[in-house]
Design a protein around this motif. Structure first.
Motif, PDB file in Angstrom:
ATOM      1  N   ILE A   1      -2.796   1.714  -4.569  1.00 12.64           N
ATOM      2  CA  ILE A   1      -2.681   3.109  -5.005  1.00 12.64           C
ATOM      3  C   ILE A   1      -3.637   3.903  -4.050  1.00 12.64           C
ATOM      4  O   ILE A   1      -5.030   4.060  -4.595  1.00 12.64           O
ATOM      5  N   ASN A   2      -3.293   4.474  -3.137  1.00 15.21           N
ATOM      6  CA  ASN A   2      -4.025   5.370  -2.388  1.00 15.21           C
ATOM      7  C   ASN A   2      -3.756   6.890  -2.828  1.00 15.21           C
ATOM      8  O   ASN A   2      -3.002   7.235  -3.322  1.00 15.21           O
ATOM      9  N   TYR A   3      -5.112   7.691  -2.953  1.00 18.94           N
ATOM     10  CA  TYR A   3      -4.917   8.902  -3.087  1.00 18.94           C
ATOM     11  C   TYR A   3      -5.967   9.598  -2.400  1.00 18.94           C
ATOM     12  O   TYR A   3      -6.828   8.957  -1.729  1.00 18.94           O
ATOM     13  N   GLN A   4      -6.190  10.929  -2.553  1.00 19.87           N
ATOM     14  CA  GLN A   4      -7.174  11.527  -1.762  1.00 19.87           C
ATOM     15  C   GLN A   4      -8.261  12.184  -2.634  1.00 19.87           C
ATOM     16  O   GLN A   4      -9.327  12.004  -2.447  1.00 19.87           O
ATOM     17  N   ASN A   5      -7.940  12.937  -3.659  1.00 23.14           N
ATOM     18  CA  ASN A   5      -8.785  13.833  -4.360  1.00 23.14           C
ATOM     19  C   ASN A   5      -8.603  13.336  -5.864  1.00 23.14           C
ATOM     20  O   ASN A   5      -9.627  13.382  -6.757  1.00 23.14           O
TER      21      ASN A   5
ATOM     22  N   LEU B   1       0.920  -1.188  -0.122  1.00 23.47           N
ATOM     23  CA  LEU B   1      -0.005  -0.114  -0.125  1.00 23.47           C
ATOM     24  C   LEU B   1       0.870   1.198  -0.020  1.00 23.47           C
ATOM     25  O   LEU B   1       1.918   1.245   0.884  1.00 23.47           O
ATOM     26  N   VAL B   2       0.779   2.215  -0.945  1.00 28.31           N
ATOM     27  CA  VAL B   2       1.593   3.201  -1.154  1.00 28.31           C
ATOM     28  C   VAL B   2       0.503   4.356  -0.932  1.00 28.31           C
ATOM     29  O   VAL B   2      -0.596   4.709  -1.576  1.00 28.31           O
TER      30      VAL B   2
ATOM     31  N   GLY C   1       5.005   9.144  -4.544  1.00 26.13           N
ATOM     32  CA  GLY C   1       4.233   7.945  -4.645  1.00 26.13           C
ATOM     33  C   GLY C   1       3.964   7.154  -5.726  1.00 26.13           C
ATOM     34  O   GLY C   1       4.215   6.111  -5.754  1.00 26.13           O
ATOM     35  N   ARG C   2       3.639   8.178  -6.902  1.00 25.49           N
ATOM     36  CA  ARG C   2       3.508   7.541  -8.087  1.00 25.49           C
ATOM     37  C   ARG C   2       4.766   6.677  -8.548  1.00 25.49           C
ATOM     38  O   ARG C   2       4.792   5.698  -9.170  1.00 25.49           O
ATOM     39  N   ALA C   3       5.958   7.289  -8.470  1.00 24.96           N
ATOM     40  CA  ALA C   3       7.174   6.651  -8.698  1.00 24.96           C
ATOM     41  C   ALA C   3       7.319   5.447  -7.903  1.00 24.96           C
ATOM     42  O   ALA C   3       7.970   4.155  -8.666  1.00 24.96           O
TER      43      ALA C   3
ATOM     44  N   VAL D   1       4.130   1.892   2.342  1.00 25.05           N
ATOM     45  CA  VAL D   1       4.938   3.268   2.136  1.00 25.05           C
ATOM     46  C   VAL D   1       3.959   4.466   2.727  1.00 25.05           C
ATOM     47  O   VAL D   1       2.781   4.832   2.149  1.00 25.05           O
ATOM     48  N   ASN D   2       4.194   4.889   3.948  1.00 24.04           N
ATOM     49  CA  ASN D   2       3.702   6.125   4.375  1.00 24.04           C
ATOM     50  C   ASN D   2       4.032   7.346   3.732  1.00 24.04           C
ATOM     51  O   ASN D   2       5.213   7.899   4.255  1.00 24.04           O
TER      52      ASN D   2
END
Ligand code: NAP
Length: 243
Positions: A30-34, A5-6, A14-16, A86-87
């Motif tokens: 793939i975590n994201y906010q908006n 989990l990134v 994060g993308r790289a 990966v925080n």
């Protein structure tokens, strides 16, 4: 299957890191906010590397949002678990402290520090139960080591993350879970695009900003089996900027 989990995987570092893990054959969440569109593009690129990818929208600073998303994923994946975390999600809201609005103090600290706490605490029991090969990589910053003017909120958050990294590493070591931090200097991403690059480059011995792929290579190494005896470390990656 062991997943990674990134957080903040939709853009920048994060993308790289998502792409690096995909190249290592690791399925990626793939975590994201908006920014759903950017996250979707990362998913497409991960899949182009023949790795599995899933999107996971949540705000790391919201305990409820983190719990809901992770519980939902775990219920849908009874035979899988998240072994690599990966925080990375983070924001900056720079200002001299005497002018800093309270929401900018809390916003930066909540995203970096509370975000680390909510996501990591949820995943730790399963990682520790498996007793082998768990990996946590925390994205700190040069700012958390040195302190940078205009960034009391960001420096405080990143310094706290470094302290938490060192403490947690000792809690999980016997279970084979390593916990390390990366402290980048100036890296070319959306976060740094409005900085005066020409001025700042003069301060960097390598005379350039770093590339996200250079940070991702380090994250990939820390997650690999080759790094199994490294824990509680903070590794700088800054082109020689004195810390
Ligand atoms: P960036 O290009 O601004 O990307 C930030 C990422 O974090 C985006 O994916 C964003 O998602 C996500 N994010 C922000 N707040 C979030 C939240 N509350 N919940 C979930 N996701 C959230 O930043 P970056 O330069 O790649 O930075 C990544 C990390 O490296 C940060 O922790 C930063 O502090 C650290 N760092 C960066 C540098 C540098 O020079 N770039 C240097 C040292 C440390 P959306 O796309 O949905 O907005």
């Amino acid at each position: 299957m062991k997943y990674a989990l990134v957080t903040g995987g939709s853009r920048g570092l994060g993308r790289a890191i998502c792409l690096k893990l995909a190249q290592m054959g690791i399925p990626v969440l793939i975590n994201y906010q908006n920014n759903a569109e950017a996250a979707q593009e990362v998913k497409r690129l991960v899949e182009a590397e023949n790795a599995t990818a899933e999107l996971m929208q949540f705000d790391v600073s919201s305990k409820e949002a983190v719990e809901t998303a992770l519980n939902r994923w775990e219920n849908a994946h009874p035979d899988d678990y998240i072994a690599y975390l990966v925080n990375n999600a983070g924001i900056r809201k720079d200002n001299l402290m005497f002018m800093m609005p309270e929401e900018d103090w809390h916003g930066v600290i909540n995203t970096t520090l509370d975000g680390f706490f909510h996501v990591t605490r949820h995943l730790l029991p399963k990682m520790m139960m498996r007793k082998h090969g768990g990996r946590i990589v925390n994205m700190a910053s040069l700012s958390g080591l040195k302190g940078l003017p205009g960034q009391t909120n960001y420096s405080a958050a990143k310094a706290a993350l470094i302290g938490a990294t060192k403490a947690l590493a000792q809690e999980t070591a016997a279970r084979g879970v390593t916990v390390n931090a990366i402290a980048p200097g100036f890296i070319e991403t959306d976060m740094t695009k409005n900085l005066p690059q020409d001025e700042l480059k003069k301060l960097i011995p390598m005379q350039r900003f770093g590339k996200p792929e250079e940070v991702a290579a380090l994250a990939g190494f820390l997650i690999s089996d080759a790094a199994s005896y490294i824990t509680g470390e903070v590794i700088s990656i800054n082109g020689g900027l004195y810390t």
